[in-house]
Design an enzyme around this catalytic site. Structure first.
Site, PDB file in Angstrom:
ATOM      1  N   ASP A 240     -12.807  -2.595  -6.996  1.00  0.00           N
ATOM      2  CA  ASP A 240     -13.221  -1.549  -7.949  1.00  0.00           C
ATOM      3  C   ASP A 240     -12.500  -1.607  -9.290  1.00  0.00           C
TER       4      ASP A 240
ATOM      5  N   HIS B 133     -42.905  -6.175  17.292  1.00  0.00           N
ATOM      6  CA  HIS B 133     -43.722  -4.964  17.189  1.00  0.00           C
ATOM      7  C   HIS B 133     -43.439  -4.059  18.371  1.00  0.00           C
TER       8      HIS B 133
ATOM      9  N   LYS C 159     -19.710   8.897   5.885  1.00  0.00           N
ATOM     10  CA  LYS C 159     -20.765   8.526   6.842  1.00  0.00           C
ATOM     11  C   LYS C 159     -20.615   9.315   8.140  1.00  0.00           C
TER      12      LYS C 159
ATOM     13  N   GLY D  87     -18.879   9.779 -11.372  1.00  0.00           N
ATOM     14  CA  GLY D  87     -18.483   8.374 -11.425  1.00  0.00           C
ATOM     15  C   GLY D  87     -17.023   8.182 -11.070  1.00  0.00           C
TER      16      GLY D  87
ATOM     17  N   THR E 190      -1.643   5.365   5.326  1.00  0.00           N
ATOM     18  CA  THR E 190      -2.530   4.577   6.192  1.00  0.00           C
ATOM     19  C   THR E 190      -3.202   3.471   5.386  1.00  0.00           C
TER      20      THR E 190
ATOM     21  N   VAL F   4     -22.826  19.926 -18.521  1.00  0.00           N
ATOM     22  CA  VAL F   4     -21.904  21.011 -18.187  1.00  0.00           C
ATOM     23  C   VAL F   4     -20.896  21.095 -19.331  1.00  0.00           C
TER      24      VAL F   4
ATOM     25  N   GLU G  61       0.858  -1.193   0.000  1.00  0.00           N
ATOM     26  CA  GLU G  61       0.000   0.000   0.000  1.00  0.00           C
ATOM     27  C   GLU G  61       0.886   1.231   0.000  1.00  0.00           C
TER      28      GLU G  61
ATOM     29  N   GLY H 289     -23.597  15.613 -11.217  1.00  0.00           N
ATOM     30  CA  GLY H 289     -23.836  14.171 -11.089  1.00  0.00           C
ATOM     31  C   GLY H 289     -24.801  13.866  -9.948  1.00  0.00           C
ATOM     32  N   ALA H 290     -25.992  13.344 -10.305  1.00  0.00           N
ATOM     33  CA  ALA H 290     -26.991  12.982  -9.284  1.00  0.00           C
ATOM     34  C   ALA H 290     -26.887  11.505  -8.947  1.00  0.00           C
TER      35      ALA H 290
HETATM   36  P1  FAD Z   1      -9.676   1.056  -2.829  1.00  0.00           P
HETATM   37  O1  FAD Z   1     -10.427   1.213  -1.570  1.00  0.00           O
HETATM   38  O2  FAD Z   1      -9.701   2.182  -3.801  1.00  0.00           O
HETATM   39  O3  FAD Z   1      -8.184   0.728  -2.396  1.00  0.00           O
HETATM   40  C1  FAD Z   1      -7.155   0.616  -3.301  1.00  0.00           C
HETATM   41  C2  FAD Z   1      -5.857   0.966  -2.603  1.00  0.00           C
HETATM   42  O4  FAD Z   1      -4.798   0.588  -3.446  1.00  0.00           O
HETATM   43  C3  FAD Z   1      -5.673   2.435  -2.307  1.00  0.00           C
HETATM   44  O5  FAD Z   1      -5.412   2.642  -0.939  1.00  0.00           O
HETATM   45  C4  FAD Z   1      -4.465   2.839  -3.157  1.00  0.00           C
HETATM   46  O6  FAD Z   1      -3.622   3.791  -2.516  1.00  0.00           O
HETATM   47  C5  FAD Z   1      -3.763   1.516  -3.315  1.00  0.00           C
HETATM   48  N1  FAD Z   1      -2.949   1.420  -4.521  1.00  0.00           N
HETATM   49  C6  FAD Z   1      -3.334   1.634  -5.805  1.00  0.00           C
HETATM   50  N2  FAD Z   1      -2.333   1.383  -6.647  1.00  0.00           N
HETATM   51  C7  FAD Z   1      -1.277   1.016  -5.880  1.00  0.00           C
HETATM   52  C8  FAD Z   1       0.043   0.631  -6.181  1.00  0.00           C
HETATM   53  N3  FAD Z   1       0.487   0.557  -7.436  1.00  0.00           N
HETATM   54  N4  FAD Z   1       0.870   0.323  -5.153  1.00  0.00           N
HETATM   55  C9  FAD Z   1       0.426   0.393  -3.868  1.00  0.00           C
HETATM   56  N5  FAD Z   1      -0.813   0.732  -3.535  1.00  0.00           N
HETATM   57  C10 FAD Z   1      -1.657   1.034  -4.529  1.00  0.00           C
HETATM   58  N6  FAD Z   1     -18.760   1.866  -0.866  1.00  0.00           N
HETATM   59  C11 FAD Z   1     -19.634   1.271  -0.035  1.00  0.00           C
HETATM   60  O7  FAD Z   1     -19.815   0.051  -0.132  1.00  0.00           O
HETATM   61  N7  FAD Z   1     -20.326   1.972   0.910  1.00  0.00           N
HETATM   62  C12 FAD Z   1     -20.179   3.312   1.043  1.00  0.00           C
HETATM   63  O8  FAD Z   1     -20.816   3.926   1.902  1.00  0.00           O
HETATM   64  C13 FAD Z   1     -19.279   3.977   0.183  1.00  0.00           C
HETATM   65  N8  FAD Z   1     -19.092   5.310   0.281  1.00  0.00           N
HETATM   66  C14 FAD Z   1     -18.191   5.919  -0.542  1.00  0.00           C
HETATM   67  C15 FAD Z   1     -18.031   7.304  -0.423  1.00  0.00           C
HETATM   68  C16 FAD Z   1     -17.136   7.959  -1.241  1.00  0.00           C
HETATM   69  C17 FAD Z   1     -16.960   9.450  -1.104  1.00  0.00           C
HETATM   70  C18 FAD Z   1     -16.353   7.211  -2.176  1.00  0.00           C
HETATM   71  C19 FAD Z   1     -15.348   7.913  -3.042  1.00  0.00           C
HETATM   72  C20 FAD Z   1     -16.511   5.856  -2.302  1.00  0.00           C
HETATM   73  C21 FAD Z   1     -17.439   5.189  -1.490  1.00  0.00           C
HETATM   74  N9  FAD Z   1     -17.654   3.819  -1.596  1.00  0.00           N
HETATM   75  C22 FAD Z   1     -18.569   3.205  -0.776  1.00  0.00           C
HETATM   76  C23 FAD Z   1     -16.924   2.992  -2.562  1.00  0.00           C
HETATM   77  C24 FAD Z   1     -15.773   2.251  -1.859  1.00  0.00           C
HETATM   78  O9  FAD Z   1     -14.912   3.203  -1.272  1.00  0.00           O
HETATM   79  C25 FAD Z   1     -15.009   1.400  -2.861  1.00  0.00           C
HETATM   80  O10 FAD Z   1     -15.901   0.550  -3.544  1.00  0.00           O
HETATM   81  C26 FAD Z   1     -13.961   0.546  -2.159  1.00  0.00           C
HETATM   82  O11 FAD Z   1     -13.059   1.350  -1.451  1.00  0.00           O
HETATM   83  C27 FAD Z   1     -13.213  -0.324  -3.178  1.00  0.00           C
HETATM   84  O12 FAD Z   1     -12.239  -1.072  -2.523  1.00  0.00           O
HETATM   85  P2  FAD Z   1     -10.906  -1.560  -3.282  1.00  0.00           P
HETATM   86  O13 FAD Z   1     -10.144  -2.328  -2.267  1.00  0.00           O
HETATM   87  O14 FAD Z   1     -11.265  -2.193  -4.550  1.00  0.00           O
HETATM   88  O15 FAD Z   1     -10.126  -0.224  -3.652  1.00  0.00           O
HETATM   89  P1  NAD Z   2     -22.435   7.304  -9.912  1.00  0.00           P
HETATM   90  O1  NAD Z   2     -22.188   6.459 -11.076  1.00  0.00           O
HETATM   91  O2  NAD Z   2     -23.257   6.798  -8.786  1.00  0.00           O
HETATM   92  O3  NAD Z   2     -23.157   8.658 -10.374  1.00  0.00           O
HETATM   93  C1  NAD Z   2     -22.593   9.531 -11.316  1.00  0.00           C
HETATM   94  C2  NAD Z   2     -23.706  10.383 -11.881  1.00  0.00           C
HETATM   95  O4  NAD Z   2     -23.128  11.379 -12.696  1.00  0.00           O
HETATM   96  C3  NAD Z   2     -24.679   9.599 -12.755  1.00  0.00           C
HETATM   97  O5  NAD Z   2     -25.994   9.930 -12.400  1.00  0.00           O
HETATM   98  C4  NAD Z   2     -24.323  10.051 -14.163  1.00  0.00           C
HETATM   99  O6  NAD Z   2     -25.414  10.017 -15.054  1.00  0.00           O
HETATM  100  C5  NAD Z   2     -23.870  11.476 -13.888  1.00  0.00           C
HETATM  101  N1  NAD Z   2     -23.007  12.044 -14.904  1.00  0.00           N
HETATM  102  C6  NAD Z   2     -22.003  11.414 -15.585  1.00  0.00           C
HETATM  103  N2  NAD Z   2     -21.410  12.280 -16.429  1.00  0.00           N
HETATM  104  C7  NAD Z   2     -22.047  13.470 -16.260  1.00  0.00           C
HETATM  105  C8  NAD Z   2     -21.885  14.747 -16.840  1.00  0.00           C
HETATM  106  N3  NAD Z   2     -20.951  14.979 -17.749  1.00  0.00           N
HETATM  107  N4  NAD Z   2     -22.697  15.740 -16.439  1.00  0.00           N
HETATM  108  C9  NAD Z   2     -23.662  15.527 -15.495  1.00  0.00           C
HETATM  109  N5  NAD Z   2     -23.865  14.334 -14.931  1.00  0.00           N
HETATM  110  C10 NAD Z   2     -23.060  13.325 -15.296  1.00  0.00           C
HETATM  111  O7  NAD Z   2     -21.003   7.786  -9.432  1.00  0.00           O
HETATM  112  P2  NAD Z   2     -20.553   8.563  -8.132  1.00  0.00           P
HETATM  113  O8  NAD Z   2     -21.710   9.160  -7.419  1.00  0.00           O
HETATM  114  O9  NAD Z   2     -19.435   9.428  -8.571  1.00  0.00           O
HETATM  115  O10 NAD Z   2     -19.987   7.384  -7.257  1.00  0.00           O
HETATM  116  C11 NAD Z   2     -18.920   6.553  -7.750  1.00  0.00           C
HETATM  117  C12 NAD Z   2     -18.963   5.186  -7.168  1.00  0.00           C
HETATM  118  O11 NAD Z   2     -18.723   5.209  -5.784  1.00  0.00           O
HETATM  119  C13 NAD Z   2     -20.303   4.546  -7.389  1.00  0.00           C
HETATM  120  O12 NAD Z   2     -20.118   3.449  -8.255  1.00  0.00           O
HETATM  121  C14 NAD Z   2     -20.772   4.083  -6.060  1.00  0.00           C
HETATM  122  O13 NAD Z   2     -21.079   2.717  -6.094  1.00  0.00           O
HETATM  123  C15 NAD Z   2     -19.605   4.322  -5.122  1.00  0.00           C
HETATM  124  N6  NAD Z   2     -20.145   4.969  -3.914  1.00  0.00           N
HETATM  125  C16 NAD Z   2     -20.964   4.234  -3.107  1.00  0.00           C
HETATM  126  C17 NAD Z   2     -21.535   4.823  -1.995  1.00  0.00           C
HETATM  127  C18 NAD Z   2     -22.445   4.018  -1.139  1.00  0.00           C
HETATM  128  O14 NAD Z   2     -22.439   2.798  -1.261  1.00  0.00           O
HETATM  129  N7  NAD Z   2     -23.231   4.634  -0.267  1.00  0.00           N
HETATM  130  C19 NAD Z   2     -21.271   6.144  -1.692  1.00  0.00           C
HETATM  131  C20 NAD Z   2     -20.449   6.855  -2.536  1.00  0.00           C
HETATM  132  C21 NAD Z   2     -19.876   6.244  -3.641  1.00  0.00           C
END
Ligand code: FAD
Ligand code: NAD
Length: 466
Positions: free
Chosen positions: A313, A445, A52, A273, A38, A238, A34, A181-182
């Site tokens: 991811d 209940h 959260k 996205g 952290t 946009v 990593e 993005g909604a």
């Molecule tokens: P990541 O968590 O992205 O971890 C990948 C790690 O690999 C990173 O720490 C990176 O530094 C490291 N890395 C990359 N390349 C290298 C390299 N070459 N060498 C060493 N280290 C490297 N998902 C949910 O299920 N619930 C949620 O509520 C939720 N909320 C989210 C809110 C936000 C704002 C965002 C952005 C995402 C949210 N997600 C949520 C999505 C969730 O964070 C991801 O789906 C999840 O973290 C994916 O896990 P991962 O292990 O695949 O990758």
């Molecule tokens: P998303 O795919 O959920 O939403 C992106 C939105 O942006 C879509 O509605 C799309 O139509 C819109 N969009 C794309 N291009 C656009 C443009 N040019 N102009 C206007 N709108 C546009 O992606 P996100 O909200 O960025 O989240 C990314 C990923 O992170 C998601 O796949 C989600 O699974 C994960 N995530 C999960 C949680 C959770 O589980 N609670 C929270 C945050 C993020």
């Protein structure tokens, strides 16, 4: 040449660290590479956990300001943004340290630095001081996660134009925030800043919000958010952004064509996205070719190269922490010669707003497109006793069951704490359950979970509670 491992995982997010822990449990010699300071990846550092923490705190502020008086509690709440951001950071630190502890406990090693594949069975790690070490391993697991997708013409500077990472640390509260993005990020973080005092407007390319979620739920959710004060501009693109010292001017125009308009904002959140992250990973050294979107394909977590696996991811499927975690466990079990498996039909999705939105399985739109005959059971929270005494009136539960077999095909809900309730339908589906199984299960209940049972009773038309 350093130690020889059974498995080296590149990336320490929910995919990577869970893989390392499971490998340790199964007696494999495992290391996780990593590059961050952290552990925990996007989820713990800049994703699930800090978002959260901000959603929870901002929801409490709004509740105190708007709902306590009617319960007979007089308070005048005041935002202390530095403290709110501090408690968020404290949660992140506690959890990232917790992951480090779990790795040690399971005898998995954290190799700090940038990992790259240096050929079959070889991982090179570049430390912060520039030194490079080559490790040998029987298996490599790619778990490098994702990064925010860029939007051409709208350059993120993390000051005026931010992505989700910048939007988790804004100070002061912007007067006006435009969210592009909604989707889930846009609506979760847009909700946070609206509750803290920002005027929030969401610009979405499509003619609907939260693509992928059930259409009826998305429409109802948009209506509630609009009532809460979020403005929506759907079917809008946009086309450019100009940043000044005081704010951003966005140019937008209807997707169907029409005159452009400008929108002024103090801060713009780009949430269009996420895309797989494979920078500097050395995929070319073994001949792995990602698809056009950068996704590394897999067949039961195997890449095209023997001994190189992929999870989370960076590969196919929803970008969710629990999906990455399930893949981690299954992938390591396969490496260990066991029967690892992930049921992609039963991966819940949640939006942690107020009310929350949660779903599992197929949407009505998907069932229609597949030509599946289904029955619908529905139940509103206005008719649920617990929600009523708590003054929680928004939302409903909808269950979709096969018209012939009654097997549950999907469940969709908006309402109070439905994130904690979706698991019940997920378990029912995992067991191949029918709606009648849920309908005939006794629920305590008064609980909100009675709404789940009532929705299932609705499939056969015998909903009772009022
Ligand atoms: P990541 O968590 O992205 O971890 C990948 C790690 O690999 C990173 O720490 C990176 O530094 C490291 N890395 C990359 N390349 C290298 C390299 N070459 N060498 C060493 N280290 C490297 N998902 C949910 O299920 N619930 C949620 O509520 C939720 N909320 C989210 C809110 C936000 C704002 C965002 C952005 C995402 C949210 N997600 C949520 C999505 C969730 O964070 C991801 O789906 C999840 O973290 C994916 O896990 P991962 O292990 O695949 O990758
Ligand atoms: P998303 O795919 O959920 O939403 C992106 C939105 O942006 C879509 O509605 C799309 O139509 C819109 N969009 C794309 N291009 C656009 C443009 N040019 N102009 C206007 N709108 C546009 O992606 P996100 O909200 O960025 O989240 C990314 C990923 O992170 C998601 O796949 C989600 O699974 C994960 N995530 C999960 C949680 C959770 O589980 N609670 C929270 C945050 C993020």
């Amino acid at each position: 040449m350093a130690d020889q491992y059974d498995v080296i995982i590149i990336g320490g997010g929910p995919g990577g660290y869970n893989a390392a822990i499971r490998a340790g449990q199964l007696g494999l010699k495992a290391a996780v590479v990593e590059k961050r300071a952290t552990m925990g990846g996007t989820c713990l550092n800049v994703g699930c956990i800090p978002s959260k923490a901000m959603l929870n705190a901002s929801e409490k502020l709004e509740e105190a300001a708007t709902e306590f008086a009617s319960l007979g509690i007089k308070v005048t709440p005041e935002l202390d943004l530095p403290q709110m951001l501090k408690q968020k950071e404290e949660s992140v630190t506690a959890l990232t340290k917790g992951v480090e502890f779990l790795l040690k406990k399971n005898k998995a090693v954290w190799i700090k630095g940038w990992g790259s594949i240096a050929g079959p069975g070889k991982v090179s790690v570049k430390a912060e001081d520039g030194t490079e070490t080559l490790y040998e391993t029987k298996n490599i697991v790619i778990a490098t996660g994702s990064e925010p997708s860029p939007l051409p013409g709208v350059v993120v500077d993390q000051q005026r134009i931010v992505d989700s990472t910048g939007a988790l640390a804004l100070s002061p509260v912007p007067k006006k925030m435009v969210v592009i993005g909604a989707g889930i990020i846009g609506l979760e973080l847009g909700s946070v800043w609206r509750r803290l005092g920002a005027e929030v407007e969401v610009v979405e390319f499509l003619d609907r919000t939260i693509p992928g979620a059930d259409g009826e739920i998305a429409t109802a959710f948009q209506r509630v958010l609009t009532r809460q004060g979020v403005k929506f501009r759907l079917s809008t693109k946009v086309t450019g952004a100009k940043t000044s010292k005081t704010g951003v001017t966005l140019t937008v125009e209807p997707v169907a064509g029409g005159p452009p308009e400008t929108l002024e904002a103090d801060v713009v959140l780009v949430a269009v996205g996420r895309r797989p992250y494979t920078e500097g990973l050395g995929l070319e050294t073994v001949g792995i070719v990602p698809d056009k979107r950068g996704v590394i394909p897999n067949d039961h977590f195997k890449t095209t190269v023997p001994g190189v696996w992929v999870i989370g991811d960076v590969t196919t499927g929803p970008m969710l922490a629990h999906k990455a975690e399930d893949e981690a466990v299954a992938c390591i079990e396969l490496i260990a010669g066991k029967a690892g498996h992930v049921n992609y039909g039963v991966i819940p999705g949640v939006i942690y707003t107020h009310p929350e939105v949660a779903w599992v399985g197929k949407t009505e739109e998907e069932l229609k497109a597949e030509g599946v005959a289904y029955k619908v059971g529905k139940f509103p929270f206005t008719a649920n006793a617990r929600a009523k005494v708590n003054h929680e009136k928004d939302g409903f539960v909808k269950v979709l069951a096969d018209a012939t077999t009654d097997r549950i095909l999907g469940a969709h809900m908006m309402g109070p704490q439905v994130s904690e309730m979706i698991g019940e339908y997920a378990v029912a589906m995992e067991f191949g359950g029918a709606s009648e199984d849920v309908a005939r299960t006794c629920h305590a209940h008064p609980t909100r979970s009675e709404a789940l049972r009532q929705s299932a009773m609705g499939v056969e038309g015998w909903t009772m509670q009022a």
